[in-house]
Design a protein around this motif. Structure first.
Motif, PDB file in Angstrom:
ATOM      1  N   GLN A  59      -7.598  53.323 -42.249  1.00 14.99           N
ATOM      2  CA  GLN A  59      -8.976  53.781 -42.080  1.00 14.99           C
ATOM      3  C   GLN A  59      -9.476  54.491 -43.347  1.00 14.99           C
ATOM      4  O   GLN A  59     -10.644  54.416 -43.698  1.00 14.99           O
ATOM      5  CB  GLN A  59      -9.081  54.723 -40.866  1.00 14.99           C
ATOM      6  CG  GLN A  59      -8.665  54.076 -39.548  1.00 14.99           C
ATOM      7  CD  GLN A  59      -9.572  52.911 -39.183  1.00 14.99           C
ATOM      8  OE1 GLN A  59     -10.785  53.034 -39.121  1.00 14.99           O
ATOM      9  NE2 GLN A  59      -8.972  51.732 -38.973  1.00 14.99           N
ATOM     10  N   GLU A  67     -16.899  59.759 -35.828  1.00 19.16           N
ATOM     11  CA  GLU A  67     -15.703  59.281 -35.130  1.00 19.16           C
ATOM     12  C   GLU A  67     -14.628  60.380 -35.092  1.00 19.16           C
ATOM     13  O   GLU A  67     -13.934  60.546 -34.091  1.00 19.16           O
ATOM     14  CB  GLU A  67     -15.187  58.008 -35.817  1.00 19.16           C
ATOM     15  CG  GLU A  67     -13.927  57.414 -35.241  1.00 19.16           C
ATOM     16  CD  GLU A  67     -14.081  56.832 -33.830  1.00 19.16           C
ATOM     17  OE1 GLU A  67     -15.105  57.076 -33.191  1.00 19.16           O
ATOM     18  OE2 GLU A  67     -13.128  56.164 -33.377  1.00 19.16           O
ATOM     19  N   ASP A 108     -11.399  54.741 -35.222  1.00 16.46           N
ATOM     20  CA  ASP A 108     -11.958  53.528 -35.813  1.00 16.46           C
ATOM     21  C   ASP A 108     -13.225  53.906 -36.576  1.00 16.46           C
ATOM     22  O   ASP A 108     -14.276  54.116 -35.979  1.00 16.46           O
ATOM     23  CB  ASP A 108     -12.263  52.531 -34.684  1.00 16.46           C
ATOM     24  CG  ASP A 108     -12.949  51.272 -35.187  1.00 16.46           C
ATOM     25  OD1 ASP A 108     -13.167  51.141 -36.409  1.00 16.46           O
ATOM     26  OD2 ASP A 108     -13.279  50.418 -34.342  1.00 16.46           O
ATOM     27  N   LYS A 146     -15.210  52.310 -38.171  1.00 16.86           N
ATOM     28  CA  LYS A 146     -16.330  51.366 -38.111  1.00 16.86           C
ATOM     29  C   LYS A 146     -17.023  51.369 -36.753  1.00 16.86           C
ATOM     30  O   LYS A 146     -17.926  50.588 -36.505  1.00 16.86           O
ATOM     31  CB  LYS A 146     -15.827  49.961 -38.437  1.00 16.86           C
ATOM     32  CG  LYS A 146     -15.467  49.810 -39.909  1.00 16.86           C
ATOM     33  CD  LYS A 146     -15.283  48.375 -40.266  1.00 16.86           C
ATOM     34  CE  LYS A 146     -15.562  48.136 -41.736  1.00 16.86           C
ATOM     35  NZ  LYS A 146     -15.175  46.760 -42.108  1.00 16.86           N
ATOM     36  N   ARG A 147     -16.569  52.246 -35.882  1.00 17.07           N
ATOM     37  CA  ARG A 147     -17.101  52.238 -34.521  1.00 17.07           C
ATOM     38  C   ARG A 147     -18.565  52.685 -34.470  1.00 17.07           C
ATOM     39  O   ARG A 147     -19.334  52.213 -33.661  1.00 17.07           O
ATOM     40  CB  ARG A 147     -16.243  53.160 -33.655  1.00 17.07           C
ATOM     41  CG  ARG A 147     -16.611  53.165 -32.199  1.00 17.07           C
ATOM     42  CD  ARG A 147     -15.966  54.341 -31.473  1.00 17.07           C
ATOM     43  NE  ARG A 147     -14.516  54.318 -31.452  1.00 17.07           N
ATOM     44  CZ  ARG A 147     -13.757  53.777 -30.498  1.00 17.07           C
ATOM     45  NH1 ARG A 147     -14.347  53.188 -29.481  1.00 17.07           N
ATOM     46  NH2 ARG A 147     -12.455  53.832 -30.564  1.00 17.07           N
ATOM     47  N   ASN A 148     -18.952  53.627 -35.343  1.00 18.34           N
ATOM     48  CA  ASN A 148     -20.260  54.287 -35.241  1.00 18.34           C
ATOM     49  C   ASN A 148     -20.546  54.730 -33.799  1.00 18.34           C
ATOM     50  O   ASN A 148     -21.356  54.122 -33.108  1.00 18.34           O
ATOM     51  CB  ASN A 148     -21.397  53.402 -35.757  1.00 18.34           C
ATOM     52  CG  ASN A 148     -22.665  54.234 -35.985  1.00 18.34           C
ATOM     53  OD1 ASN A 148     -22.618  55.462 -35.915  1.00 18.34           O
ATOM     54  ND2 ASN A 148     -23.775  53.585 -36.237  1.00 18.34           N
ATOM     55  N   PRO A 149     -19.890  55.795 -33.372  1.00 16.12           N
ATOM     56  CA  PRO A 149     -19.962  56.203 -31.955  1.00 16.12           C
ATOM     57  C   PRO A 149     -21.251  56.914 -31.590  1.00 16.12           C
ATOM     58  O   PRO A 149     -21.264  58.087 -31.222  1.00 16.12           O
ATOM     59  CB  PRO A 149     -18.764  57.149 -31.836  1.00 16.12           C
ATOM     60  CG  PRO A 149     -18.645  57.769 -33.189  1.00 16.12           C
ATOM     61  CD  PRO A 149     -19.069  56.718 -34.177  1.00 16.12           C
ATOM     62  N   TRP A 164     -16.268  54.478 -24.003  1.00 14.83           N
ATOM     63  CA  TRP A 164     -15.773  54.062 -25.314  1.00 14.83           C
ATOM     64  C   TRP A 164     -14.638  53.072 -25.149  1.00 14.83           C
ATOM     65  O   TRP A 164     -13.642  53.395 -24.497  1.00 14.83           O
ATOM     66  CB  TRP A 164     -15.271  55.268 -26.117  1.00 14.83           C
ATOM     67  CG  TRP A 164     -16.190  56.436 -26.070  1.00 14.83           C
ATOM     68  CD1 TRP A 164     -16.064  57.544 -25.287  1.00 14.83           C
ATOM     69  CD2 TRP A 164     -17.393  56.615 -26.817  1.00 14.83           C
ATOM     70  NE1 TRP A 164     -17.117  58.400 -25.501  1.00 14.83           N
ATOM     71  CE2 TRP A 164     -17.938  57.847 -26.436  1.00 14.83           C
ATOM     72  CE3 TRP A 164     -18.055  55.838 -27.778  1.00 14.83           C
ATOM     73  CZ2 TRP A 164     -19.136  58.339 -26.970  1.00 14.83           C
ATOM     74  CZ3 TRP A 164     -19.234  56.326 -28.312  1.00 14.83           C
ATOM     75  CH2 TRP A 164     -19.762  57.562 -27.906  1.00 14.83           C
ATOM     76  N   GLN A 165     -14.796  51.924 -25.760  1.00 14.69           N
ATOM     77  CA  GLN A 165     -13.725  50.950 -25.709  1.00 14.69           C
ATOM     78  C   GLN A 165     -12.545  51.494 -26.512  1.00 14.69           C
ATOM     79  O   GLN A 165     -12.741  51.969 -27.630  1.00 14.69           O
ATOM     80  CB  GLN A 165     -14.219  49.646 -26.325  1.00 14.69           C
ATOM     81  CG  GLN A 165     -13.511  48.454 -25.768  1.00 14.69           C
ATOM     82  CD  GLN A 165     -14.113  47.171 -26.321  1.00 14.69           C
ATOM     83  OE1 GLN A 165     -14.967  47.197 -27.202  1.00 14.69           O
ATOM     84  NE2 GLN A 165     -13.655  46.049 -25.816  1.00 14.69           N
ATOM     85  N   ASP A 166     -11.335  51.397 -25.926  1.00 16.11           N
ATOM     86  CA  ASP A 166     -10.159  51.846 -26.651  1.00 16.11           C
ATOM     87  C   ASP A 166     -10.387  53.284 -27.149  1.00 16.11           C
ATOM     88  O   ASP A 166     -10.257  53.592 -28.334  1.00 16.11           O
ATOM     89  CB  ASP A 166      -9.949  50.920 -27.866  1.00 16.11           C
ATOM     90  CG  ASP A 166      -8.478  50.652 -28.086  1.00 16.11           C
ATOM     91  OD1 ASP A 166      -7.654  51.337 -27.459  1.00 16.11           O
ATOM     92  OD2 ASP A 166      -8.171  49.768 -28.911  1.00 16.11           O
ATOM     93  N   ARG A 177      -8.530  55.408 -29.828  1.00 10.93           N
ATOM     94  CA  ARG A 177      -8.282  54.852 -31.154  1.00 10.93           C
ATOM     95  C   ARG A 177      -9.288  55.380 -32.173  1.00 10.93           C
ATOM     96  O   ARG A 177     -10.473  55.482 -31.902  1.00 10.93           O
ATOM     97  CB  ARG A 177      -8.357  53.317 -31.118  1.00 10.93           C
ATOM     98  CG  ARG A 177      -7.773  52.649 -32.351  1.00 10.93           C
ATOM     99  CD  ARG A 177      -7.470  51.193 -32.053  1.00 10.93           C
ATOM    100  NE  ARG A 177      -8.683  50.459 -31.716  1.00 10.93           N
ATOM    101  CZ  ARG A 177      -9.445  49.846 -32.622  1.00 10.93           C
ATOM    102  NH1 ARG A 177      -9.108  49.851 -33.881  1.00 10.93           N
ATOM    103  NH2 ARG A 177     -10.534  49.212 -32.242  1.00 10.93           N
TER     104      ARG A 177
END
Lengths: 105, 399
Positions: free
Chosen positions: B262, B279, B332, B334-337, B325-327, B330
């Motif tokens: 990451q 994130e 991530d 690149k998720r941009n939560p 939230w998927q997974d 984790r």
């Protein structure tokens, strides 16, 4: 359900379906408009979800808060029809809404 | 049927006897959070006498409805703590809240933060340069605690003397959000020192002219705020700007140290940093739990909440809710939560988040320029009743 027409930064237009109760910012992101960064997560603190709203709909939106006004002022791309999409609540009244994603600051 | 199934009628919700503020849970809270989420959207915590909201959706509902769920009766779980914060923005409702928050809004606005960002970037570069030369360092004491302390003390305009105690006082102040436990008792003991320090700020010339602190006293001179509210308000903003940002930075070091892939992504594309910080605080939310008080009887996700009961807004748990939230566990970048709740939401959302973002981003940008790898050792968690953060983190930067 409201249909919303979105013009992206490349000038391409497509429509997405809005769900009652969600913000326009969330609707745009769920619809795949990744250029809406919404860095602050949707609480009117960053101005990275800036859109231009079709003038015919401006009146139907909830009034702008001082925070939003201030953030938009900080944008080099502010226009009279500027809004932060995180501050727009999607409802059936917005069916047919047209928005354009503002250039990045 | 056993007696255990007999419960007061009002408890039409699952219960749990977890002590969310004991050492073990503060150190490793996420299993307990997952269990509470599993039990239901509203879980009555018997030890704290509060309706906990471990899932994302109800937390958001509560944060966005400041009329049904008020802050003015205290957002912490101890009487002393709640009294000590009376009248500060975090513990007040409109119209008082609007007025108090408005006093400093301009100084924390995007525009103001943009003005000081070049300074922050310069200072961040110096700090990163220093630790890079050291090779091995403590990511907390030598790094994350340094920066926000300097930024906040300068912004508020605090004198140099006395700054060495600010972090301890902020830590004590945050402990006071917890239920009456040992940590609260110890923190109460620090209160007289803090009060004396606040009084010392009232003397003319102590706060830098033009600073945020000075502006608050000027507002008092204009009659916009009571004079004796100035000190507590200044301390509230100072505190709010310390442990939160500090622990976000510590957590970034820890997570990027543990996930070098990451870190590679961020180094290749520094534009990811803003999202990556979201994130980081989604996963390790600096403020874990706060309270709201219910103003009218209503139903929330099937639970009947009577007027006057308390709900516990579980930011850290909501931010790991698998249904949102998927997974969820984790990391991530690149998720941009979007929609994470680490800065809260609604009228009480973090007033200083633009500044916090600029501080943390300045540091990460400087690190990304200099460090190919962030190697971390075993972290030691700092236990605080509401703040999730590190006490120590061995770090080595690889150029």
């Amino acid at each position: 359900m409201a249909t919303i027409y979105v013009c992206d930064r490349e000038g391409a237009e497509r429509s997405i379906q809005g769900t009652d109760g969600f913000s326009l910012m969330e609707t745009l992101r769920a619809g795949g408009f990744e250029e809406i960064l919404a860095i602050c997560g949707g609480c009117a603190s960053c101005a990275t979800c800036h859109v231009y709203v079709d003038a015919a709909f401006l009146e139907k939106l909830s009034p702008m808060s001082l925070d939003e006004d201030d953030l938009l002022d900080a944008s080099a791309h502010r226009r009279p029809e500027s809004r932060l999409s995180c501050q727009i609540r999607v409802s059936d009244a917005l069916d047919g809404l047209r928005v354009t994603i503002a250039p990045e600051d | 049927m056993t007696l255990d199934t007999l419960e007061p009628v009002r408890l039409n919700v699952p219960t749990d006897d977890v002590d969310l503020f004991c050492d073990d849970i503060l150190r490793y809270p996420y299993e307990a959070y997952a269990r509470l989420r599993e039990k239901g959207p509203v879980v009555f915590l018997t030890r704290h006498n509060i309706f906990a909201l471990p899932r994302y959706a109800p937390v958001r509902t509560v944060l966005e409805d400041h009329e049904t769920y008020i802050s003015g009766k205290g957002v912490g779980l101890s009487k002393f703590g709640n009294q000590s914060r009376r009248g500060t923005p975090i513990a007040s409702d409109p119209p008082l809240h609007t007025k108090r928050r408005g006093l400093v809004a301009e100084r924390l606005s995007l525009r103001s933060v943009r003005e000081i960002t070049p300074d922050l970037q310069r200072q961040a570069d110096v700090l990163v340069g220093t630790v890079a030369e050291q090779g091995e360092f403590d990511g907390v004491a030598d790094f994350s605690r340094r920066f926000p302390l300097m930024v906040m003390a300068d912004l508020i305009g605090l004198p140099q003397d006395g700054r060495e105690h600010l972090l301890e006082w902020a830590d004590a102040g945050f402990n006071l959000f917890g239920p009456p436990n040992e940590r609260v008792a110890k923190s109460e003991e620090r209160f007289p020192e803090v009060r004396d320090y606040i009084r010392s700020l009232e003397q003319p010339g102590r706060l830098r002219p033009g600073s945020m602190g000075a502006a608050i006293y000027e507002a008092a001179a204009r009659g916009e705020i009571e004079f004796d509210q100035c000190g507590p308000l200044i301390m509230a903003y100072l505190m709010a700007g310390l442990d939160t940002t500090i622990n976000a930075i510590s957590a970034a070091l820890l997570l990027f140290g543990r996930h070098p892939d990451q870190w590679d992504l961020v180094r290749e594309n520094p534009r990811l940093i803003a999202m990556a910080l979201n994130e980081v605080i989604r996963l390790e939310s600096p403020i874990q739990n706060l309270r709201r008080v219910v103003t009218r009887e209503h139903e929330l996700e099937g639970a009947i909440l009577e007027e006057g009961v308390s709900v516990l807004v579980m930011f850290g748990s909501a931010n790991r809710d698998e249904s949102r939230w998927q997974d969820a566990d984790r990391f991530d970048v690149k998720r941009n939560p979007v929609g994470h709740l680490a800065f809260g939401m609604g009228i009480h959302n973090c007033a200083g988040q633009t500044l916090a973002r600029a501080e943390a981003a300045s540091l990460l940008e400087a690190l990304a320029r200099r460090a190919r790898r962030i190697e971390v050792g075993e972290p030691e968690w700092h236990l605080n009743n509401v703040i999730r953060g590190l006490e120590r983190l061995p770090v080595r930067l690889v150029a």
